[in-house]
Design a protein around this motif. Structure first.
Motif, mmCIF file in Angstrom:
data_model
loop_
_atom_site.group_PDB
_atom_site.id
_atom_site.type_symbol
_atom_site.label_atom_id
_atom_site.label_comp_id
_atom_site.label_asym_id
_atom_site.label_seq_id
_atom_site.Cartn_x
_atom_site.Cartn_y
_atom_site.Cartn_z
ATOM 1 N N VAL A 83 26.426 52.533 51.406
ATOM 2 C CA VAL A 83 27.668 51.837 51.718
ATOM 3 C C VAL A 83 27.911 50.701 50.720
ATOM 4 N N VAL A 84 29.133 50.649 50.208
ATOM 5 C CA VAL A 84 29.524 49.616 49.249
ATOM 6 C C VAL A 84 30.224 48.501 50.006
ATOM 7 N N SER A 85 29.636 47.317 49.994
ATOM 8 C CA SER A 85 30.220 46.184 50.699
ATOM 9 C C SER A 85 29.774 44.900 50.022
ATOM 10 N N ARG A 86 30.690 43.945 49.947
ATOM 11 C CA ARG A 86 30.338 42.639 49.378
ATOM 12 C C ARG A 86 29.626 41.753 50.391
ATOM 13 N N GLN A 87 29.628 42.177 51.650
ATOM 14 C CA GLN A 87 29.010 41.390 52.700
ATOM 15 C C GLN A 87 27.862 42.166 53.331
ATOM 16 N N PRO A 88 26.842 41.474 53.831
ATOM 17 C CA PRO A 88 25.751 42.154 54.531
ATOM 18 C C PRO A 88 26.280 42.886 55.761
ATOM 19 N N LEU A 89 25.656 43.987 56.093
ATOM 20 C CA LEU A 89 26.078 44.790 57.237
ATOM 21 C C LEU A 89 24.901 45.063 58.160
ATOM 22 N N GLU A 90 25.195 45.148 59.439
ATOM 23 C CA GLU A 90 24.211 45.628 60.407
ATOM 24 C C GLU A 90 24.589 47.062 60.755
ATOM 25 N N PHE A 91 23.745 47.993 60.393
ATOM 26 C CA PHE A 91 24.096 49.408 60.525
ATOM 27 C C PHE A 91 23.733 49.941 61.905
ATOM 28 N N SER A 92 24.701 50.617 62.521
ATOM 29 C CA SER A 92 24.484 51.245 63.822
ATOM 30 C C SER A 92 24.309 52.756 63.691
ATOM 31 N N TRP A 93 24.580 53.294 62.515
ATOM 32 C CA TRP A 93 24.530 54.745 62.282
ATOM 33 C C TRP A 93 23.290 55.056 61.455
ATOM 34 N N ARG A 94 22.532 56.044 61.860
ATOM 35 C CA ARG A 94 21.261 56.344 61.203
ATOM 36 C C ARG A 94 21.462 56.714 59.733
ATOM 37 N N ASN A 95 20.409 56.520 58.969
ATOM 38 C CA ASN A 95 20.375 56.882 57.547
ATOM 39 C C ASN A 95 21.424 56.148 56.721
ATOM 40 N N SER A 96 21.753 54.921 57.118
ATOM 41 C CA SER A 96 22.730 54.112 56.386
ATOM 42 C C SER A 96 22.025 52.962 55.673
ATOM 43 N N GLU A 97 22.513 52.667 54.486
ATOM 44 C CA GLU A 97 21.929 51.583 53.696
ATOM 45 C C GLU A 97 23.012 50.942 52.841
ATOM 46 N N LEU A 98 22.788 49.693 52.477
ATOM 47 C CA LEU A 98 23.731 48.959 51.633
ATOM 48 C C LEU A 98 23.420 49.231 50.164
ATOM 49 N N VAL A 99 24.473 49.436 49.358
ATOM 50 C CA VAL A 99 24.250 49.643 47.925
ATOM 51 C C VAL A 99 23.552 48.419 47.353
ATOM 52 N N GLN A 100 22.595 48.652 46.516
ATOM 53 C CA GLN A 100 21.811 47.566 45.949
ATOM 54 C C GLN A 100 22.325 47.202 44.562
ATOM 55 N N GLY A 101 22.737 45.947 44.394
ATOM 56 C CA GLY A 101 23.170 45.483 43.086
ATOM 57 C C GLY A 101 24.548 45.981 42.691
ATOM 58 N N ASP A 102 24.779 46.081 41.412
ATOM 59 C CA ASP A 102 26.059 46.485 40.850
ATOM 60 C C ASP A 102 26.363 47.946 41.188
ATOM 61 N N LEU A 103 27.604 48.241 41.552
ATOM 62 C CA LEU A 103 27.989 49.598 41.954
ATOM 63 C C LEU A 103 27.758 50.597 40.832
ATOM 64 N N VAL A 104 28.193 50.272 39.636
ATOM 65 C CA VAL A 104 28.056 51.210 38.513
ATOM 66 C C VAL A 104 26.583 51.493 38.236
ATOM 67 N N ASP A 105 25.758 50.456 38.244
ATOM 68 C CA ASP A 105 24.316 50.650 38.026
ATOM 69 C C ASP A 105 23.712 51.505 39.135
ATOM 70 N N ALA A 106 24.135 51.245 40.380
ATOM 71 C CA ALA A 106 23.579 51.987 41.516
ATOM 72 C C ALA A 106 23.946 53.460 41.448
ATOM 73 N N VAL A 107 25.193 53.764 41.090
ATOM 74 C CA VAL A 107 25.622 55.165 41.016
ATOM 75 C C VAL A 107 24.982 55.864 39.822
ATOM 76 N N THR A 108 24.823 55.141 38.730
ATOM 77 C CA THR A 108 24.116 55.713 37.578
ATOM 78 C C THR A 108 22.703 56.114 37.974
ATOM 79 N N ALA A 109 22.050 55.282 38.776
ATOM 80 C CA ALA A 109 20.696 55.589 39.241
ATOM 81 C C ALA A 109 20.695 56.777 40.196
#
Length: 204
Positions: A83-109
């Motif tokens: 999930v791409v978000s500028r704010q921290p999130l509390e996830f209620s849906w399984r297998n969800s995580e916040l994108v780490q760092g820069d979006l372009v870098d994260a997608v490249t990885a």
């Protein structure tokens, strides 16, 4: 490398912010099949905050209810969701995580991860726009509805250069919806009116 695919419902005038009033009347078994194919190509969902909130507010409940859409809801729940978000999130849906760092870098990885077969971006217009600008979208899978929405956010934002695309597949449905799959393409060669007029066909 993993393929990054954007899948969007879109109007004839380019609006990708769907309105249920013009979307659902065109949703038939053909569109359902296309959506299923899109999700079957990938094992990671990349979604923006608004799309996540919408999905997480609906699909877990549908899975629990056990209705006709429960198998699809389970498929979504089982997928890894980034999930791409500028704010921290509390996830209620399984297998969800916040994108780490820069979006372009994260997608490249993600693309370089040998354990990932594909990354699907359903909706999430701002995410798609950022990745188009970075050249990281491998396919645009559009379900073009035969309606001019006339309001709402469009897929393509304004910029300094055009995005050149090539059509890899098309399919027209009885409802008038056209499925078009685009891939990035090199710009065509230079041409002007003098080149174009040679292609005109005149009557006898």
């Amino acid at each position: 490398m993993a393929k990054v695919v954007s899948t969007l419902f879109i109007s004839a005038d380019g609006v990708a912010e769907i309105d249920p009033d013009w979307h659902f009347p065109y949703f038939d078994d053909n569109m359902g099949r296309a959506v299923t194919e899109d999700y079957d190509t990938s094992d990671v969902l990349l979604i923006g905050r608004e799309t996540y909130d919408s999905f997480a507010g609906a699909w877990p409940g549908r899975e629990a209810e056990g209705g006709d859409d429960a198998p699809f809801a389970k498929q979504l729940g089982d997928m890894r969701k980034v999930v791409v978000s500028r704010q921290p999130l509390e996830f209620s849906w399984r297998n969800s995580e916040l994108v780490q760092g820069d979006l372009v870098d994260a997608v490249t990885a993600l693309k370089a991860d040998a354990g990932i077969k594909g990354v699907l971006i359903p909706g999430s217009i701002s995410v798609v726009q950022q990745l188009l600008a970075a050249g990281l979208v491998d396919e645009l899978r559009l379900l073009v509805h035969p309606v001019a929405a006339r309001k709402g956010r469009k897929l393509f934002d304004e910029g300094d250069r055009p995005y050149h695309l090539r059509v890899t597949a098309t399919e027209a449905y009885p409802t008038g919806v056209i499925r078009v799959i685009y891939a990035p393409a090199d710009a065509p060669g230079q041409a002007g009116y003098d080149d174009a007029k040679e292609q005109l066909v005149t009557g006898s």
